[in-house]
Design a protein around this motif. Structure first.
Motif, PDB file in Angstrom:
ATOM      1  N   GLY A 249     -14.617   5.122  -2.117  1.00 30.76           N
ATOM      2  CA  GLY A 249     -14.210   6.338  -1.440  1.00 30.76           C
ATOM      3  C   GLY A 249     -13.422   6.034  -0.169  1.00 30.76           C
ATOM      4  O   GLY A 249     -13.781   5.141   0.592  1.00 30.76           O
ATOM      5  N   HIS A 250     -12.345   6.765   0.046  1.00 24.63           N
ATOM      6  CA  HIS A 250     -11.485   6.568   1.216  1.00 24.63           C
ATOM      7  C   HIS A 250     -11.657   7.767   2.139  1.00 24.63           C
ATOM      8  O   HIS A 250     -11.499   8.912   1.719  1.00 24.63           O
ATOM      9  N   THR A 251     -11.957   7.513   3.404  1.00 23.38           N
ATOM     10  CA  THR A 251     -12.242   8.613   4.331  1.00 23.38           C
ATOM     11  C   THR A 251     -11.044   9.541   4.499  1.00 23.38           C
ATOM     12  O   THR A 251     -11.207  10.748   4.655  1.00 23.38           O
ATOM     13  N   ALA A 252      -9.823   8.990   4.472  1.00 24.15           N
ATOM     14  CA  ALA A 252      -8.638   9.830   4.640  1.00 24.15           C
ATOM     15  C   ALA A 252      -8.328  10.658   3.400  1.00 24.15           C
ATOM     16  O   ALA A 252      -7.491  11.552   3.449  1.00 24.15           O
ATOM     17  N   LEU A 253      -9.009  10.363   2.287  1.00 28.43           N
ATOM     18  CA  LEU A 253      -8.783  11.095   1.034  1.00 28.43           C
ATOM     19  C   LEU A 253      -9.975  11.967   0.672  1.00 28.43           C
ATOM     20  O   LEU A 253     -10.188  12.296  -0.495  1.00 28.43           O
ATOM     21  N   GLY A 254     -10.758  12.323   1.657  1.00 29.29           N
ATOM     22  CA  GLY A 254     -11.912  13.174   1.403  1.00 29.29           C
ATOM     23  C   GLY A 254     -13.016  12.481   0.627  1.00 29.29           C
ATOM     24  O   GLY A 254     -13.758  13.115  -0.120  1.00 29.29           O
TER      25      GLY A 254
ATOM     26  N   VAL B 187       0.849  -1.192   0.000  1.00 30.97           N
ATOM     27  CA  VAL B 187       0.000   0.000   0.000  1.00 30.97           C
ATOM     28  C   VAL B 187       0.886   1.245   0.000  1.00 30.97           C
ATOM     29  O   VAL B 187       1.786   1.370   0.852  1.00 30.97           O
ATOM     30  N   ASP B 188       0.639   2.147  -0.944  1.00 25.81           N
ATOM     31  CA  ASP B 188       1.376   3.407  -0.972  1.00 25.81           C
ATOM     32  C   ASP B 188       0.880   4.321   0.138  1.00 25.81           C
ATOM     33  O   ASP B 188      -0.331   4.541   0.271  1.00 25.81           O
ATOM     34  N   ASP B 189       1.793   4.855   0.938  1.00 27.67           N
ATOM     35  CA  ASP B 189       1.418   5.641   2.114  1.00 27.67           C
ATOM     36  C   ASP B 189       0.631   6.894   1.747  1.00 27.67           C
ATOM     37  O   ASP B 189      -0.356   7.233   2.407  1.00 27.67           O
ATOM     38  N   HIS B 190       1.031   7.607   0.711  1.00 29.45           N
ATOM     39  CA  HIS B 190       0.397   8.882   0.368  1.00 29.45           C
ATOM     40  C   HIS B 190      -0.958   8.690  -0.310  1.00 29.45           C
ATOM     41  O   HIS B 190      -1.948   9.315   0.075  1.00 29.45           O
ATOM     42  N   SER B 191      -1.014   7.830  -1.306  1.00 30.50           N
ATOM     43  CA  SER B 191      -2.238   7.700  -2.107  1.00 30.50           C
ATOM     44  C   SER B 191      -3.157   6.582  -1.642  1.00 30.50           C
ATOM     45  O   SER B 191      -4.331   6.561  -1.984  1.00 30.50           O
ATOM     46  N   ARG B 192      -2.646   5.610  -0.879  1.00 32.64           N
ATOM     47  CA  ARG B 192      -3.362   4.394  -0.458  1.00 32.64           C
ATOM     48  C   ARG B 192      -3.603   3.452  -1.633  1.00 32.64           C
ATOM     49  O   ARG B 192      -4.406   2.518  -1.519  1.00 32.64           O
ATOM     50  N   LEU B 193      -2.964   3.675  -2.772  1.00 32.00           N
ATOM     51  CA  LEU B 193      -3.071   2.734  -3.881  1.00 32.00           C
ATOM     52  C   LEU B 193      -2.536   1.388  -3.419  1.00 32.00           C
ATOM     53  O   LEU B 193      -1.473   1.315  -2.786  1.00 32.00           O
ATOM     54  N   ALA B 194      -3.275   0.298  -3.718  1.00 34.16           N
ATOM     55  CA  ALA B 194      -2.941  -1.012  -3.150  1.00 34.16           C
ATOM     56  C   ALA B 194      -2.760  -2.058  -4.244  1.00 34.16           C
ATOM     57  O   ALA B 194      -3.396  -2.006  -5.302  1.00 34.16           O
TER      58      ALA B 194
END
Length: 317
Positions: free
Chosen positions: A296-301, A176-183
């Motif tokens: 949708g990811h809560t940490a990404l708005g 998992v990428d820390d900044h984008s959360r791309l997995a």
């Protein structure tokens, strides 16, 4: 993406318009589609005025909000938060505002978490989140019991679906990428050094195709493959990345991928009672696509991870 309670998706609205334009009565088409006649007329009118783009949802935010707190008051709330680190319950009496209103203002300006502020300066910081894609990749392995043909206990119940001796385990390797959360995830029969190294190589290729051209650091737990494995260290060297280990017995240090593992279980592994192990394996790619491009990811708005990646290729549907 349609509104949560919308009766029709964009595809359904287009189908409605096509049926009406074919000459069929609007009332009949509306009944078939399960909507009211005013709704059917609305989508036909929007299509005639705006074309296909008119069938997409519009923002439900009002054009004017006359009762919204004045900008000068909001600035004062933010100033008290920055300078004195006060919370809603203390800012409210100072400015004569309800605490709930203060909380909404702080949330609107990204100041609702005091932990996100640098104590000496009051500057907003996002701890535990890197500034750019590829700066830190979280890697972990989740161990799952294999499903016998016909289904396990989730499909057949505890008694009928007792584990079969020798079925073994699937090892789900995830990055998992820390900044984008791309997995990115793969399923393997083990977590040996060569398996982990091969997974990292393919994960790096996946991130590269999505605009993350360089991986700077890789964070893992203290498993032997990551601490001592020569193949793992060789792969890190090939990528030009630095390996980092979590503190012993502190899985929260690797929190991004640990949280992803929980989502993996809830929305893929335990989503339905699979009747074969192959059926569960085949569903993984669908979950990953939904997670990266649509969920949708809560940490990404409320936006999916792909929206935070540099230069995302093509259109995602």
């Amino acid at each position: 993406m349609s509104h949560r309670n919308a009766r029709l998706t964009v595809f359904g609205r287009r189908l409605l318009v096509e049926r009406v334009l074919s000459g069929r009565p609007v009332a009949h088409v509306a009944a078939e589609m399960g909507v009211s006649r005013p709704t059917a007329y609305k989508w036909v009118r929007r299509w005639r005025e705006e074309g296909g783009g008119g069938l997409h949802d519009r923002s439900s935010r009002p054009h004017r909000t006359p009762h919204r707190t004045r900008a000068v008051v909001e600035a004062r709330v933010c100033d008290l938060r920055h300078s004195r680190k006060l919370g809603p319950a203390r800012i409210g009496p100072v400015l004569g505002l309800p605490a709930s209103t203060v909380h909404r203002i702080l949330t609107r300006h990204g100041l609702n978490r005091l932990a996100w502020l640098d104590r000496p300066t009051g500057t907003v910081i996002r701890r535990y989140e890197r500034e750019r894609p590829g700066e830190l990749i979280h890697v972990d392995v989740k161990k799952l019991g294999r499903i016998p043909d016909g289904g396990g206990h989730k499909a057949l119940g505890r008694e009928a679906g007792r584990p079969i001796r020798g079925m073994g385990f699937d090892y789900v390797h995830s990055a998992v990428d820390d900044h984008s959360r791309l997995a990115y995830s793969e399923i393997h029969p083990d977590e040996k050094v060569t398996t982990c190294a091969g997974f990292l190589t393919r994960a790096a290729a996946f991130f590269h195709t999505h605009g993350i051209t360089r991986i700077e650091r890789v964070l893992t737990d203290n498993a032997w493959a990551y601490r001592k494995g020569l193949a793992w260290k060789a792969t890190l060297a090939e990528l030009g990345a630095t390996g980092k280990l979590t503190r012993p017995y502190r899985p929260q240090t690797n929190g991004k991928v640990e949280r992803f593992n929980r989502t993996l279980l809830d929305e893929w592994a335990y989503l339905q009672p699979y009747t074969t192990n192959e059926q569960r394996t085949a569903a993984l790619n669908t979950f990953l696509h939904t997670y990266n491009y649509h969920r949708g990811h809560t940490a990404l708005g409320g936006k999916p991870p792909i929206t935070r990646v540099n230069n995302p290729p093509g259109q995602y549907t």
